[in-house]
Design a protein around this motif. Sequence first.
Motif, PDB file in Angstrom:
ATOM      1  N   ASP A   1       0.870  -1.184   0.000  1.00 47.86           N
ATOM      2  CA  ASP A   1       0.000   0.000   0.000  1.00 47.86           C
ATOM      3  C   ASP A   1       0.902   1.229   0.000  1.00 47.86           C
ATOM      4  O   ASP A   1       1.357   1.691   1.044  1.00 47.86           O
ATOM      5  CB  ASP A   1      -0.915  -0.002   1.234  1.00 47.86           C
ATOM      6  CG  ASP A   1      -1.980   1.097   1.150  1.00 47.86           C
ATOM      7  OD1 ASP A   1      -2.705   1.290   2.164  1.00 47.86           O
ATOM      8  OD2 ASP A   1      -2.069   1.765   0.097  1.00 47.86           O
TER       9      ASP A   1
ATOM     10  N   ASP B   1      -9.504  10.452  -5.247  1.00 46.66           N
ATOM     11  CA  ASP B   1      -8.301   9.619  -5.244  1.00 46.66           C
ATOM     12  C   ASP B   1      -7.338  10.258  -6.233  1.00 46.66           C
ATOM     13  O   ASP B   1      -7.555  10.191  -7.439  1.00 46.66           O
ATOM     14  CB  ASP B   1      -8.640   8.175  -5.657  1.00 46.66           C
ATOM     15  CG  ASP B   1      -7.451   7.256  -5.469  1.00 46.66           C
ATOM     16  OD1 ASP B   1      -7.662   6.019  -5.421  1.00 46.66           O
ATOM     17  OD2 ASP B   1      -6.314   7.753  -5.365  1.00 46.66           O
TER      18      ASP B   1
ATOM     19  N   ILE C   1      -4.252   9.626  -7.243  1.00 46.83           N
ATOM     20  CA  ILE C   1      -3.693   8.641  -8.181  1.00 46.83           C
ATOM     21  C   ILE C   1      -4.244   7.279  -7.788  1.00 46.83           C
ATOM     22  O   ILE C   1      -3.801   6.681  -6.803  1.00 46.83           O
ATOM     23  CB  ILE C   1      -2.152   8.587  -8.144  1.00 46.83           C
ATOM     24  CG1 ILE C   1      -1.506   9.944  -8.396  1.00 46.83           C
ATOM     25  CG2 ILE C   1      -1.652   7.579  -9.205  1.00 46.83           C
ATOM     26  CD1 ILE C   1       0.032   9.937  -8.323  1.00 46.83           C
TER      27      ILE C   1
ATOM     28  N   GLY D   1      -4.084   3.682  -8.388  1.00 44.37           N
ATOM     29  CA  GLY D   1      -3.085   2.843  -9.059  1.00 44.37           C
ATOM     30  C   GLY D   1      -1.686   3.335  -8.738  1.00 44.37           C
ATOM     31  O   GLY D   1      -0.805   3.399  -9.592  1.00 44.37           O
ATOM     32  N   THR D   2      -1.477   3.679  -7.470  1.00 37.24           N
ATOM     33  CA  THR D   2      -0.168   4.227  -7.076  1.00 37.24           C
ATOM     34  C   THR D   2       0.957   3.228  -7.281  1.00 37.24           C
ATOM     35  O   THR D   2       2.061   3.600  -7.698  1.00 37.24           O
ATOM     36  CB  THR D   2      -0.213   4.674  -5.596  1.00 37.24           C
ATOM     37  OG1 THR D   2      -1.168   5.734  -5.451  1.00 37.24           O
ATOM     38  CG2 THR D   2       1.140   5.172  -5.133  1.00 37.24           C
TER      39      THR D   2
ATOM     40  N   GLU E   1      -9.204  -7.258  -8.255  1.00 36.18           N
ATOM     41  CA  GLU E   1      -7.896  -6.839  -7.755  1.00 36.18           C
ATOM     42  C   GLU E   1      -7.521  -7.679  -6.547  1.00 36.18           C
ATOM     43  O   GLU E   1      -8.392  -8.175  -5.840  1.00 36.18           O
ATOM     44  CB  GLU E   1      -7.939  -5.354  -7.343  1.00 36.18           C
ATOM     45  CG  GLU E   1      -8.104  -4.399  -8.514  1.00 36.18           C
ATOM     46  CD  GLU E   1      -6.859  -4.317  -9.376  1.00 36.18           C
ATOM     47  OE1 GLU E   1      -5.766  -4.663  -8.886  1.00 36.18           O
ATOM     48  OE2 GLU E   1      -7.007  -3.928 -10.537  1.00 36.18           O
TER      49      GLU E   1
ATOM     50  N   ALA F   1      -4.162  -4.463  -1.428  1.00 33.59           N
ATOM     51  CA  ALA F   1      -2.915  -4.245  -0.667  1.00 33.59           C
ATOM     52  C   ALA F   1      -2.801  -5.191   0.520  1.00 33.59           C
ATOM     53  O   ALA F   1      -1.749  -5.260   1.155  1.00 33.59           O
ATOM     54  CB  ALA F   1      -2.881  -2.795  -0.170  1.00 33.59           C
TER      55      ALA F   1
ATOM     56  N   THR G   1      -5.911  -0.749 -10.864  1.00 35.82           N
ATOM     57  CA  THR G   1      -6.616   0.476 -10.470  1.00 35.82           C
ATOM     58  C   THR G   1      -8.100   0.193 -10.536  1.00 35.82           C
ATOM     59  O   THR G   1      -8.634  -0.051 -11.630  1.00 35.82           O
ATOM     60  CB  THR G   1      -6.258   1.694 -11.351  1.00 35.82           C
ATOM     61  OG1 THR G   1      -7.366   2.585 -11.435  1.00 35.82           O
ATOM     62  CG2 THR G   1      -5.763   1.330 -12.725  1.00 35.82           C
ATOM     63  N   ALA G   2      -8.745   0.249  -9.372  1.00 36.73           N
ATOM     64  CA  ALA G   2     -10.181  -0.070  -9.291  1.00 36.73           C
ATOM     65  C   ALA G   2     -10.988   0.828 -10.218  1.00 36.73           C
ATOM     66  O   ALA G   2     -11.916   0.364 -10.885  1.00 36.73           O
ATOM     67  CB  ALA G   2     -10.655   0.095  -7.850  1.00 36.73           C
TER      68      ALA G   2
ATOM     69  N   TYR H   1     -16.854  -6.514 -12.603  1.00 28.77           N
ATOM     70  CA  TYR H   1     -15.737  -6.212 -11.691  1.00 28.77           C
ATOM     71  C   TYR H   1     -16.234  -6.498 -10.282  1.00 28.77           C
ATOM     72  O   TYR H   1     -17.409  -6.230  -9.960  1.00 28.77           O
ATOM     73  CB  TYR H   1     -15.335  -4.739 -11.827  1.00 28.77           C
ATOM     74  CG  TYR H   1     -14.408  -4.231 -10.746  1.00 28.77           C
ATOM     75  CD1 TYR H   1     -14.937  -3.547  -9.644  1.00 28.77           C
ATOM     76  CD2 TYR H   1     -13.043  -4.449 -10.804  1.00 28.77           C
ATOM     77  CE1 TYR H   1     -14.098  -3.092  -8.641  1.00 28.77           C
ATOM     78  CE2 TYR H   1     -12.198  -3.987  -9.806  1.00 28.77           C
ATOM     79  CZ  TYR H   1     -12.723  -3.316  -8.728  1.00 28.77           C
ATOM     80  OH  TYR H   1     -11.893  -2.876  -7.735  1.00 28.77           O
TER      81      TYR H   1
ATOM     82  N   ASP I   1     -11.665   4.962  -4.202  1.00 32.43           N
ATOM     83  CA  ASP I   1     -11.270   4.155  -5.365  1.00 32.43           C
ATOM     84  C   ASP I   1     -12.415   3.978  -6.348  1.00 32.43           C
ATOM     85  O   ASP I   1     -12.189   3.829  -7.550  1.00 32.43           O
ATOM     86  CB  ASP I   1     -10.814   2.758  -4.916  1.00 32.43           C
ATOM     87  CG  ASP I   1      -9.532   2.770  -4.086  1.00 32.43           C
ATOM     88  OD1 ASP I   1      -9.454   2.003  -3.120  1.00 32.43           O
ATOM     89  OD2 ASP I   1      -8.623   3.547  -4.427  1.00 32.43           O
TER      90      ASP I   1
HETATM   91  C1  LIP Z   1      -5.609   0.964  -5.382  1.00 29.24           C
HETATM   92  C2  LIP Z   1      -6.850   0.382  -6.003  1.00 29.24           C
HETATM   93  C3  LIP Z   1      -6.562  -1.020  -6.492  1.00 29.24           C
HETATM   94  C4  LIP Z   1      -6.163  -1.875  -5.346  1.00 29.24           C
HETATM   95  C5  LIP Z   1      -4.978  -1.290  -4.645  1.00 29.24           C
HETATM   96  C6  LIP Z   1      -5.181   0.153  -4.221  1.00 29.24           C
HETATM   97  P1  LIP Z   1      -4.670   3.350  -4.753  1.00 29.24           P
HETATM   98  O1  LIP Z   1      -5.876   2.285  -4.986  1.00 29.24           O
HETATM   99  O2  LIP Z   1      -7.278   1.152  -7.090  1.00 29.24           O
HETATM  100  O3  LIP Z   1      -7.716  -1.574  -7.087  1.00 29.24           O
HETATM  101  O4  LIP Z   1      -5.854  -3.148  -5.813  1.00 29.24           O
HETATM  102  O5  LIP Z   1      -4.711  -2.055  -3.493  1.00 29.24           O
HETATM  103  O6  LIP Z   1      -6.179   0.209  -3.232  1.00 29.24           O
HETATM  104  O7  LIP Z   1      -4.136   3.048  -3.396  1.00 29.24           O
HETATM  105  O8  LIP Z   1      -3.631   3.141  -5.802  1.00 29.24           O
HETATM  106  O9  LIP Z   1      -5.327   4.700  -4.798  1.00 29.24           O
END
Ligand code: LIP
Length: 289
Positions: A40, A89, A91, A93-94, A161, A164, A194-195, A210, A219
Amino acid sequence: MPDWTECLNFGISIAKQAGEVVLAALQDQKDVDLKSSPADLVTETDQRVENILIFEIRKRFPHHRFIGEESVAAGGRVQLTDCPTWIIDPIDGTVNFVHRFPFMAVSIAFAVNKQTEFGIVYSCVEDKLFHAQRGRGAFLNGEAVHTSGQEDINRCVVVTEIGAERDHLSLSTMTSNIFRLLKLPVHGVRALGTAAVDMCQVATGGADAYYHIGMHCWDIAASAIIVQEAGGVVMDTDGSSFDMMSRRVIAASSLAVASHIAQVVQAFPCRRDDDDPSSTCGAESVGKL
Ligand code: LIP
């Protein structure tokens, strides 16, 4: 009935500006900090983009409120009130951003009286801007989009997904969910990291469903209305009504597919977003609910 189009148009403009900041930083060396787990991640760019978005919105709409991923990570509470609220959010998909895996998005939702009025997802590497306004349809770069309408689970591509979480309970639950879906069978399982962008594939018909357990309201708040306005169904993984704070979601092409996935997938315990800023999942949260 208020018209939130001015807010939507402003939101689209600042989402694009934020996407340019993300792209400009993509090739830079990144200082990475950890949040809830070793997977995360957060960077200075996440924090800078969220600060820019909140600053610009607050300058234009000083009485509006905010729920931002990095503000919450810094100790803020998740409180969705009847006030106009921007759910951000910076970003999504960090991990992808850190690794330069080319799928990441600026995600901005706007809610009033606890009802989402519009959602914006800007997939900035692809330069794809998804948006939807309640009752007015869903769009990709200005062109109307619709779900596949698929009703046969055996003819579905399903996106999910792993998130984290790295505790045994969460990982075993998530991997057994994927195993059960593949055994149905479905045509395929995909994960972009990225959700928000995952869910937009359902809105455009590129995927048929999904589901995820453990993500946060920021997200998915924007992409949920985009799927709904594209003719899709959004619900909780237990088949009940969608609740953006529950940390569980199914978004699908049809009620038949959504309901089938709700029968197959199992959830693991997750503390609600609005229950505690240090939201946790899996074994850590068992017994705390
Ligand atoms: C991410 C989500 C993704 C998930 C990651 C994380 P972030 O959001 O978009 O689907 O698998 O664990 O939560 O942290 O990149 O904003």
